[in-house]
Design a protein around this motif. Structure first.
Motif, PDB file in Angstrom:
ATOM      1  N   VAL A 144     -24.591  87.874  68.224  1.00 36.03           N
ATOM      2  CA  VAL A 144     -23.212  87.695  68.701  1.00 36.03           C
ATOM      3  C   VAL A 144     -22.835  86.215  68.651  1.00 36.03           C
ATOM      4  CG1 VAL A 144     -21.646  88.044  70.648  1.00 36.03           C
ATOM      5  CG2 VAL A 144     -23.384  89.758  70.134  1.00 36.03           C
ATOM      6  N   ILE A 145     -23.780  85.370  69.041  1.00 33.29           N
ATOM      7  CA  ILE A 145     -23.542  83.915  69.055  1.00 33.29           C
ATOM      8  C   ILE A 145     -23.250  83.425  67.635  1.00 33.29           C
ATOM      9  CG2 ILE A 145     -24.620  81.679  69.506  1.00 33.29           C
ATOM     10  CD1 ILE A 145     -26.200  83.227  71.809  1.00 33.29           C
ATOM     11  N   ILE A 146     -24.041  83.872  66.665  1.00 35.63           N
ATOM     12  CA  ILE A 146     -23.841  83.462  65.264  1.00 35.63           C
ATOM     13  C   ILE A 146     -22.468  83.893  64.768  1.00 35.63           C
ATOM     14  CG2 ILE A 146     -24.665  83.824  62.889  1.00 35.63           C
ATOM     15  CD1 ILE A 146     -27.540  84.087  64.232  1.00 35.63           C
ATOM     16  N   LYS A 147     -22.066  85.110  65.118  1.00 32.53           N
ATOM     17  CA  LYS A 147     -20.736  85.614  64.717  1.00 32.53           C
ATOM     18  C   LYS A 147     -19.626  84.748  65.308  1.00 32.53           C
ATOM     19  CE  LYS A 147     -20.903  90.494  63.466  1.00 32.53           C
ATOM     20  NZ  LYS A 147     -20.582  91.851  63.895  1.00 32.53           N
ATOM     21  N   THR A 148     -19.797  84.360  66.576  1.00 28.57           N
ATOM     22  CA  THR A 148     -18.803  83.520  67.244  1.00 28.57           C
ATOM     23  C   THR A 148     -18.715  82.164  66.558  1.00 28.57           C
ATOM     24  OG1 THR A 148     -19.804  84.511  69.210  1.00 28.57           O
ATOM     25  CG2 THR A 148     -17.961  83.060  69.572  1.00 28.57           C
ATOM     26  N   ILE A 149     -19.880  81.600  66.226  1.00 27.68           N
ATOM     27  CA  ILE A 149     -19.905  80.301  65.545  1.00 27.68           C
ATOM     28  C   ILE A 149     -19.210  80.410  64.196  1.00 27.68           C
ATOM     29  CG2 ILE A 149     -21.443  78.638  64.418  1.00 27.68           C
ATOM     30  CD1 ILE A 149     -23.408  79.169  66.827  1.00 27.68           C
ATOM     31  N   VAL A 150     -19.507  81.462  63.458  1.00 22.50           N
ATOM     32  CA  VAL A 150     -18.917  81.681  62.139  1.00 22.50           C
ATOM     33  C   VAL A 150     -17.393  81.789  62.250  1.00 22.50           C
ATOM     34  CG1 VAL A 150     -18.699  83.422  60.286  1.00 22.50           C
ATOM     35  CG2 VAL A 150     -20.957  82.640  61.009  1.00 22.50           C
ATOM     36  N   LEU A 151     -16.915  82.351  63.341  1.00 17.83           N
ATOM     37  CA  LEU A 151     -15.474  82.476  63.562  1.00 17.83           C
ATOM     38  C   LEU A 151     -14.852  81.151  64.012  1.00 17.83           C
ATOM     39  CD1 LEU A 151     -15.105  85.949  65.275  1.00 17.83           C
ATOM     40  CD2 LEU A 151     -13.867  85.195  63.255  1.00 17.83           C
ATOM     41  N   ILE A 152     -15.576  80.427  64.855  1.00 14.26           N
ATOM     42  CA  ILE A 152     -15.018  79.210  65.469  1.00 14.26           C
ATOM     43  C   ILE A 152     -15.035  78.026  64.505  1.00 14.26           C
ATOM     44  CG2 ILE A 152     -15.541  77.460  67.229  1.00 14.26           C
ATOM     45  CD1 ILE A 152     -16.090  79.828  69.160  1.00 14.26           C
ATOM     46  N   VAL A 153     -16.098  77.875  63.722  1.00 17.38           N
ATOM     47  CA  VAL A 153     -16.242  76.706  62.845  1.00 17.38           C
ATOM     48  C   VAL A 153     -15.051  76.533  61.882  1.00 17.38           C
ATOM     49  CG1 VAL A 153     -17.637  75.757  60.947  1.00 17.38           C
ATOM     50  CG2 VAL A 153     -18.723  76.356  63.115  1.00 17.38           C
ATOM     51  N   PRO A 154     -14.639  77.580  61.153  1.00 18.51           N
ATOM     52  CA  PRO A 154     -13.466  77.380  60.276  1.00 18.51           C
ATOM     53  C   PRO A 154     -12.212  77.014  61.050  1.00 18.51           C
ATOM     54  CG  PRO A 154     -14.586  79.421  59.756  1.00 18.51           C
ATOM     55  CD  PRO A 154     -15.165  78.930  61.029  1.00 18.51           C
ATOM     56  N   LEU A 155     -12.076  77.582  62.245  1.00 21.73           N
ATOM     57  CA  LEU A 155     -10.921  77.251  63.084  1.00 21.73           C
ATOM     58  C   LEU A 155     -10.953  75.785  63.494  1.00 21.73           C
ATOM     59  CD1 LEU A 155     -10.543  80.371  65.396  1.00 21.73           C
ATOM     60  CD2 LEU A 155      -8.793  79.410  63.914  1.00 21.73           C
ATOM     61  N   LEU A 156     -12.136  75.301  63.847  1.00 21.47           N
ATOM     62  CA  LEU A 156     -12.303  73.899  64.230  1.00 21.47           C
ATOM     63  C   LEU A 156     -11.978  72.978  63.051  1.00 21.47           C
ATOM     64  CD1 LEU A 156     -15.482  73.824  66.486  1.00 21.47           C
ATOM     65  CD2 LEU A 156     -13.243  72.905  67.063  1.00 21.47           C
ATOM     66  N   ILE A 157     -12.457  73.346  61.861  1.00 19.55           N
ATOM     67  CA  ILE A 157     -12.197  72.543  60.661  1.00 19.55           C
ATOM     68  C   ILE A 157     -10.691  72.497  60.391  1.00 19.55           C
ATOM     69  CG2 ILE A 157     -12.503  72.463  58.139  1.00 19.55           C
ATOM     70  CD1 ILE A 157     -15.375  73.663  58.723  1.00 19.55           C
ATOM     71  N   LEU A 158     -10.040  73.636  60.533  1.00 16.93           N
ATOM     72  CA  LEU A 158      -8.595  73.729  60.332  1.00 16.93           C
ATOM     73  C   LEU A 158      -7.851  72.836  61.331  1.00 16.93           C
ATOM     74  CD1 LEU A 158      -7.151  75.762  58.291  1.00 16.93           C
ATOM     75  CD2 LEU A 158      -6.326  76.874  60.356  1.00 16.93           C
ATOM     76  N   LEU A 159      -8.301  72.910  62.585  1.00 14.24           N
ATOM     77  CA  LEU A 159      -7.682  72.119  63.653  1.00 14.24           C
ATOM     78  C   LEU A 159      -7.873  70.624  63.392  1.00 14.24           C
ATOM     79  CD1 LEU A 159      -6.324  72.958  66.450  1.00 14.24           C
ATOM     80  CD2 LEU A 159      -8.430  72.115  67.458  1.00 14.24           C
ATOM     81  N   LEU A 160      -9.096  70.241  63.010  1.00 13.22           N
ATOM     82  CA  LEU A 160      -9.402  68.837  62.751  1.00 13.22           C
ATOM     83  C   LEU A 160      -8.584  68.298  61.578  1.00 13.22           C
ATOM     84  CD1 LEU A 160     -13.254  68.675  63.292  1.00 13.22           C
ATOM     85  CD2 LEU A 160     -11.559  67.285  64.468  1.00 13.22           C
ATOM     86  N   SER A 161      -8.470  69.090  60.516  1.00 14.40           N
ATOM     87  CA  SER A 161      -7.685  68.640  59.367  1.00 14.40           C
ATOM     88  C   SER A 161      -6.209  68.542  59.718  1.00 14.40           C
ATOM     89  CB  SER A 161      -7.902  69.560  58.166  1.00 14.40           C
ATOM     90  OG  SER A 161      -7.686  70.896  58.539  1.00 14.40           O
ATOM     91  N   ALA A 162      -5.739  69.425  60.601  1.00 18.52           N
ATOM     92  CA  ALA A 162      -4.347  69.365  61.055  1.00 18.52           C
ATOM     93  C   ALA A 162      -4.107  68.077  61.839  1.00 18.52           C
ATOM     94  CB  ALA A 162      -4.034  70.576  61.916  1.00 18.52           C
ATOM     95  N   ILE A 163      -5.061  67.735  62.715  1.00 22.52           N
ATOM     96  CA  ILE A 163      -4.949  66.496  63.501  1.00 22.52           C
ATOM     97  C   ILE A 163      -4.983  65.285  62.563  1.00 22.52           C
ATOM     98  CG2 ILE A 163      -6.171  65.034  65.175  1.00 22.52           C
ATOM     99  CD1 ILE A 163      -7.066  67.770  66.493  1.00 22.52           C
ATOM    100  N   LEU A 164      -5.882  65.345  61.580  1.00 17.88           N
ATOM    101  CA  LEU A 164      -6.028  64.251  60.614  1.00 17.88           C
ATOM    102  C   LEU A 164      -4.739  64.061  59.821  1.00 17.88           C
ATOM    103  CD1 LEU A 164      -8.670  62.562  59.840  1.00 17.88           C
ATOM    104  CD2 LEU A 164      -8.579  63.846  57.724  1.00 17.88           C
ATOM    105  N   LEU A 165      -4.163  65.159  59.346  1.00 18.86           N
ATOM    106  CA  LEU A 165      -2.908  65.105  58.603  1.00 18.86           C
ATOM    107  C   LEU A 165      -1.782  64.535  59.453  1.00 18.86           C
ATOM    108  CD1 LEU A 165      -2.843  68.396  56.504  1.00 18.86           C
ATOM    109  CD2 LEU A 165      -2.480  66.098  55.639  1.00 18.86           C
ATOM    110  N   PHE A 166      -1.767  64.941  60.726  1.00 15.51           N
ATOM    111  CA  PHE A 166      -0.718  64.491  61.638  1.00 15.51           C
ATOM    112  C   PHE A 166      -0.823  62.984  61.868  1.00 15.51           C
ATOM    113  CE2 PHE A 166       1.291  63.972  65.822  1.00 15.51           C
ATOM    114  CZ  PHE A 166       2.498  64.582  65.559  1.00 15.51           C
ATOM    115  N   SER A 167      -2.068  62.488  62.065  1.00 15.27           N
ATOM    116  CA  SER A 167      -2.248  61.053  62.294  1.00 15.27           C
ATOM    117  C   SER A 167      -1.943  60.261  61.028  1.00 15.27           C
ATOM    118  CB  SER A 167      -3.662  60.764  62.795  1.00 15.27           C
ATOM    119  OG  SER A 167      -4.604  61.306  61.906  1.00 15.27           O
ATOM    120  N   LEU A 168      -2.274  60.817  59.856  1.00 18.21           N
ATOM    121  CA  LEU A 168      -1.954  60.158  58.589  1.00 18.21           C
ATOM    122  C   LEU A 168      -0.444  60.051  58.413  1.00 18.21           C
ATOM    123  CD1 LEU A 168      -4.539  61.602  56.048  1.00 18.21           C
ATOM    124  CD2 LEU A 168      -4.178  59.205  56.576  1.00 18.21           C
ATOM    125  N   ARG A 169       0.264  61.114  58.796  1.00 13.86           N
ATOM    126  CA  ARG A 169       1.713  61.138  58.701  1.00 13.86           C
ATOM    127  C   ARG A 169       2.316  60.038  59.593  1.00 13.86           C
ATOM    128  NH1 ARG A 169       6.288  65.058  60.078  1.00 13.86           N
ATOM    129  NH2 ARG A 169       5.476  64.777  62.140  1.00 13.86           N
TER     130      ARG A 169
END
Ligand SMILES: [Zn+2]
Length: 74
Positions: free
Chosen positions: A2-27
């Motif tokens: 269950v933990i591995i499944k949660t990580i697999v779900l959360i990691v792409p979301l975190l990457i998406l969130l981080l890139s969104a923050i990065l794009l926003f700060s670049l803007r």
């Protein structure tokens, strides 16, 4: 498992969130650059004689803007 499944779900979301923050700060950086560029193209008025001077040619003293050394000393 269950933990591995949660990580697999959360990691792409975190990457998406981080890139969104990065794009926003670049803007923000690009917006700031545009602002400074705009200031550089401004025509400012001399505090002593009232002549319009390009921002890059002005001289500053005591937070006032002057067009030449003569105006600073006047
Ligand atoms: Zn002047």
């Amino acid at each position: 498992m269950v933990i591995i499944k949660t990580i697999v779900l959360i990691v792409p979301l975190l990457i998406l969130l981080l890139s969104a923050i990065l794009l926003f700060s670049l803007r923000k950086v690009f917006l700031k650059r545009n602002v400074t560029k705009k200031v550089r193209n401004d025509i400012l008025t001399c505090s002593a004689c009232g002549v319009g001077v390009h921002e890059s040619l002005t001289r500053k003293k005591n937070s006032k803007i002057y067009c030449s050394e003569e105006c600073i000393n006047s």
